[in-house]
Write a protein that holds these residues in place. Sequence first.
Motif, PDB file in Angstrom:
ATOM      1  N   ALA A 151       0.817  -1.215   0.000  1.00 13.40           N
ATOM      2  CA  ALA A 151       0.000   0.000   0.000  1.00 13.40           C
ATOM      3  C   ALA A 151       0.853   1.268   0.000  1.00 13.40           C
ATOM      4  CB  ALA A 151      -0.938  -0.003   1.201  1.00 13.40           C
ATOM      5  N   GLU A 152       1.875   1.310   0.829  1.00 12.05           N
ATOM      6  CA  GLU A 152       2.697   2.517   0.930  1.00 12.05           C
ATOM      7  C   GLU A 152       3.402   2.809  -0.391  1.00 12.05           C
ATOM      8  OE1 GLU A 152       6.370   4.323   3.639  1.00 12.05           O
ATOM      9  OE2 GLU A 152       5.302   2.512   4.275  1.00 12.05           O
ATOM     10  N   ASP A 153       3.940   1.774  -1.021  1.00  9.81           N
ATOM     11  CA  ASP A 153       4.625   1.939  -2.301  1.00  9.81           C
ATOM     12  C   ASP A 153       3.649   2.409  -3.366  1.00  9.81           C
ATOM     13  OD1 ASP A 153       6.616   1.886  -4.230  1.00  9.81           O
ATOM     14  OD2 ASP A 153       6.421  -0.264  -4.603  1.00  9.81           O
ATOM     15  N   PHE A 154       2.443   1.816  -3.404  1.00 14.16           N
ATOM     16  CA  PHE A 154       1.443   2.218  -4.386  1.00 14.16           C
ATOM     17  C   PHE A 154       1.045   3.678  -4.191  1.00 14.16           C
ATOM     18  CE2 PHE A 154      -3.128   2.882  -5.220  1.00 14.16           C
ATOM     19  CZ  PHE A 154      -3.079   2.839  -6.604  1.00 14.16           C
ATOM     20  N   GLU A 155       0.776   4.070  -2.963  1.00 11.09           N
ATOM     21  CA  GLU A 155       0.349   5.450  -2.716  1.00 11.09           C
ATOM     22  C   GLU A 155       1.437   6.439  -3.114  1.00 11.09           C
ATOM     23  OE1 GLU A 155      -1.433   6.365   1.017  1.00 11.09           O
ATOM     24  OE2 GLU A 155      -2.697   4.566   1.046  1.00 11.09           O
ATOM     25  N   ARG A 156       2.688   6.120  -2.827  1.00 12.84           N
ATOM     26  CA  ARG A 156       3.776   7.018  -3.197  1.00 12.84           C
ATOM     27  C   ARG A 156       3.841   7.179  -4.721  1.00 12.84           C
ATOM     28  NH1 ARG A 156       8.613   6.010  -5.058  1.00 12.84           N
ATOM     29  NH2 ARG A 156       8.485   3.774  -4.555  1.00 12.84           N
ATOM     30  N   ARG A 157       3.762   6.060  -5.446  1.00 13.86           N
ATOM     31  CA  ARG A 157       3.809   6.128  -6.901  1.00 13.86           C
ATOM     32  C   ARG A 157       2.573   6.829  -7.463  1.00 13.86           C
ATOM     33  NH1 ARG A 157       7.715   2.636  -9.064  1.00 13.86           N
ATOM     34  NH2 ARG A 157       8.647   1.224  -7.523  1.00 13.86           N
ATOM     35  N   PHE A 158       1.427   6.564  -6.849  1.00 12.70           N
ATOM     36  CA  PHE A 158       0.200   7.186  -7.322  1.00 12.70           C
ATOM     37  C   PHE A 158       0.245   8.699  -7.138  1.00 12.70           C
ATOM     38  CE2 PHE A 158      -4.125   8.740  -6.707  1.00 12.70           C
ATOM     39  CZ  PHE A 158      -4.707   8.334  -7.896  1.00 12.70           C
ATOM     40  N   LEU A 159       0.723   9.165  -6.000  1.00 13.93           N
ATOM     41  CA  LEU A 159       0.788  10.604  -5.758  1.00 13.93           C
ATOM     42  C   LEU A 159       1.765  11.283  -6.715  1.00 13.93           C
ATOM     43  CD1 LEU A 159       0.622  10.689  -1.861  1.00 13.93           C
ATOM     44  CD2 LEU A 159      -1.196  11.220  -3.495  1.00 13.93           C
ATOM     45  N   ASP A 160       2.859  10.615  -7.052  1.00 16.46           N
ATOM     46  CA  ASP A 160       3.770  11.147  -8.071  1.00 16.46           C
ATOM     47  C   ASP A 160       3.043  11.257  -9.412  1.00 16.46           C
ATOM     48  OD1 ASP A 160       5.852  11.351  -6.292  1.00 16.46           O
ATOM     49  OD2 ASP A 160       6.803   9.457  -6.893  1.00 16.46           O
ATOM     50  N   HIS A 161       2.265  10.224  -9.728  1.00 18.80           N
ATOM     51  CA  HIS A 161       1.498  10.212 -10.975  1.00 18.80           C
ATOM     52  C   HIS A 161       0.482  11.352 -10.993  1.00 18.80           C
ATOM     53  CE1 HIS A 161      -0.797   8.623 -14.365  1.00 18.80           C
ATOM     54  NE2 HIS A 161      -1.877   8.585 -13.604  1.00 18.80           N
ATOM     55  N   VAL A 162      -0.193  11.567  -9.881  1.00 22.86           N
ATOM     56  CA  VAL A 162      -1.209  12.613  -9.801  1.00 22.86           C
ATOM     57  C   VAL A 162      -0.590  13.993 -10.014  1.00 22.86           C
ATOM     58  CG1 VAL A 162      -2.686  13.843  -8.169  1.00 22.86           C
ATOM     59  CG2 VAL A 162      -2.902  11.370  -8.429  1.00 22.86           C
ATOM     60  N   ARG A 163       0.561  14.235  -9.417  1.00 22.19           N
ATOM     61  CA  ARG A 163       1.216  15.533  -9.610  1.00 22.19           C
ATOM     62  C   ARG A 163       1.509  15.785 -11.085  1.00 22.19           C
ATOM     63  NH1 ARG A 163       3.290  14.565  -4.270  1.00 22.19           N
ATOM     64  NH2 ARG A 163       4.827  13.076  -5.040  1.00 22.19           N
ATOM     65  N   TRP A 164       1.878  14.725 -11.795  1.00 27.46           N
ATOM     66  CA  TRP A 164       2.119  14.857 -13.230  1.00 27.46           C
ATOM     67  C   TRP A 164       0.816  15.076 -13.982  1.00 27.46           C
ATOM     68  CZ3 TRP A 164       0.637  11.612 -17.334  1.00 27.46           C
ATOM     69  CH2 TRP A 164       1.229  11.916 -18.570  1.00 27.46           C
ATOM     70  N   MET A 165      -0.218  14.327 -13.634  1.00 32.06           N
ATOM     71  CA  MET A 165      -1.504  14.420 -14.329  1.00 32.06           C
ATOM     72  C   MET A 165      -2.113  15.809 -14.205  1.00 32.06           C
ATOM     73  SD  MET A 165      -2.482  11.529 -15.857  1.00 32.06           S
ATOM     74  CE  MET A 165      -4.211  11.075 -15.742  1.00 32.06           C
ATOM     75  N   ARG A 166      -1.952  16.440 -13.045  1.00 28.50           N
ATOM     76  CA  ARG A 166      -2.565  17.748 -12.838  1.00 28.50           C
ATOM     77  C   ARG A 166      -2.040  18.798 -13.802  1.00 28.50           C
ATOM     78  NH1 ARG A 166      -2.717  18.224  -6.174  1.00 28.50           N
ATOM     79  NH2 ARG A 166      -4.397  16.692  -5.853  1.00 28.50           N
ATOM     80  N   ALA A 167      -0.883  18.569 -14.371  1.00 22.57           N
ATOM     81  CA  ALA A 167      -0.285  19.531 -15.295  1.00 22.57           C
ATOM     82  C   ALA A 167      -0.669  19.272 -16.752  1.00 22.57           C
ATOM     83  CB  ALA A 167       1.238  19.500 -15.155  1.00 22.57           C
ATOM     84  N   GLN A 168      -1.446  18.224 -17.004  1.00 30.96           N
ATOM     85  CA  GLN A 168      -1.760  17.851 -18.383  1.00 30.96           C
ATOM     86  C   GLN A 168      -2.985  18.607 -18.902  1.00 30.96           C
ATOM     87  OE1 GLN A 168       0.707  16.011 -19.740  1.00 30.96           O
ATOM     88  NE2 GLN A 168       1.438  16.266 -17.619  1.00 30.96           N
ATOM     89  N   GLU A 169      -2.982  18.866 -20.204  1.00 30.82           N
ATOM     90  CA  GLU A 169      -4.089  19.581 -20.827  1.00 30.82           C
ATOM     91  C   GLU A 169      -5.392  18.788 -20.675  1.00 30.82           C
ATOM     92  OE1 GLU A 169      -5.469  21.357 -25.200  1.00 30.82           O
ATOM     93  OE2 GLU A 169      -3.632  20.152 -25.006  1.00 30.82           O
ATOM     94  N   GLY A 170      -6.426  19.493 -20.254  1.00 33.72           N
ATOM     95  CA  GLY A 170      -7.736  18.868 -20.131  1.00 33.72           C
ATOM     96  C   GLY A 170      -8.054  18.351 -18.752  1.00 33.72           C
ATOM     97  N   PHE A 171      -7.028  18.198 -17.887  1.00 35.37           N
ATOM     98  CA  PHE A 171      -7.277  17.713 -16.527  1.00 35.37           C
ATOM     99  C   PHE A 171      -8.013  18.790 -15.745  1.00 35.37           C
ATOM    100  CE2 PHE A 171      -6.272  17.326 -12.050  1.00 35.37           C
ATOM    101  CZ  PHE A 171      -6.412  15.976 -11.806  1.00 35.37           C
ATOM    102  N   ARG A 172      -9.050  18.397 -15.016  1.00 34.92           N
ATOM    103  CA  ARG A 172      -9.818  19.352 -14.231  1.00 34.92           C
ATOM    104  C   ARG A 172      -9.730  19.085 -12.728  1.00 34.92           C
ATOM    105  NH1 ARG A 172      -9.108  21.841 -17.904  1.00 34.92           N
ATOM    106  NH2 ARG A 172     -10.551  22.803 -19.385  1.00 34.92           N
ATOM    107  N   ALA A 173      -9.931  17.853 -12.307  1.00 36.91           N
ATOM    108  CA  ALA A 173      -9.917  17.561 -10.870  1.00 36.91           C
ATOM    109  C   ALA A 173      -9.881  16.055 -10.667  1.00 36.91           C
ATOM    110  CB  ALA A 173     -11.152  18.151 -10.174  1.00 36.91           C
ATOM    111  N   HIS A 174      -9.643  15.626  -9.434  1.00 39.02           N
ATOM    112  CA  HIS A 174      -9.697  14.192  -9.133  1.00 39.02           C
ATOM    113  C   HIS A 174      -9.954  14.003  -7.647  1.00 39.02           C
ATOM    114  CE1 HIS A 174      -6.087  12.717  -6.863  1.00 39.02           C
ATOM    115  NE2 HIS A 174      -5.751  13.974  -7.060  1.00 39.02           N
ATOM    116  N   GLN A 175     -10.391  12.797  -7.302  1.00 42.61           N
ATOM    117  CA  GLN A 175     -10.551  12.382  -5.908  1.00 42.61           C
ATOM    118  C   GLN A 175     -10.138  10.924  -5.795  1.00 42.61           C
ATOM    119  OE1 GLN A 175     -11.957  14.025  -2.731  1.00 42.61           O
ATOM    120  NE2 GLN A 175     -10.551  12.341  -2.333  1.00 42.61           N
TER     121      GLN A 175
END
Length: 210
Positions: A20-44
């Motif tokens: 779980a800890e490894d997944f969450e760390r990788r996921f949060l890195d992914h989310v930071r990247w996704m937020r900068a992409q064109e068309g991204f609006r929000a996530h939960q």
Amino acid sequence: MPAPLFTVINTFLLKDPAGAEDFERRFLDHVRWMRAQEGFRAHQAVRATERPEVYVNLGWWAAPDLFKQVMASETFQEHAKEFHRLVDVTADPSLGILRIDAEDTRAADGGGVVLVERFTVTGEAEAFEGAYRAYAQAAARLDGFGHTDLAKSLVRPGGYSAATRWSGPAAYRAAHRSPEYAAVLKLADVETLPASPVAGNRSPEVIRHA
């Protein structure tokens, strides 16, 4: 009226609960990247409280084509490859139907609980959407309500998903005793998944439907 938001709903099942800890760390890195992409609006992103091996992420995009462009990128593919070593993924592409925020947003701040509900409509879709809208508007007047989103699945016949943020279980249980929620259940079967927030943003650019 602006077009509804394309909604990506992914359910992640940990292959090894110890990861779980490894997944969450990788996921949060992914989310930071996704937020900068064109068309991204929000996530939960949330983690199920009674099934901690299960995560759900709802992502809102301006258009499906923009999301597809991001999916095709080398960075996304690298991230996906990392995820698939840790989790099994089930995708439910959907279209946003309803988004309501409480006037007092303090219930959505900090912790609280996100109730993920998966509906299978047994009656008319239009009637269900109207009943859920009436329920959400009534719920928004209750103590402890933060916000709710309803999306219609593009792949599950009769399928809808809702994610509602509450201050705690007592708040959503009170809402579920309302006649408005009883009207929803007359038109659909539901599976509920109480969850704890992991990460998310509620972008002011996201269209509010009420």
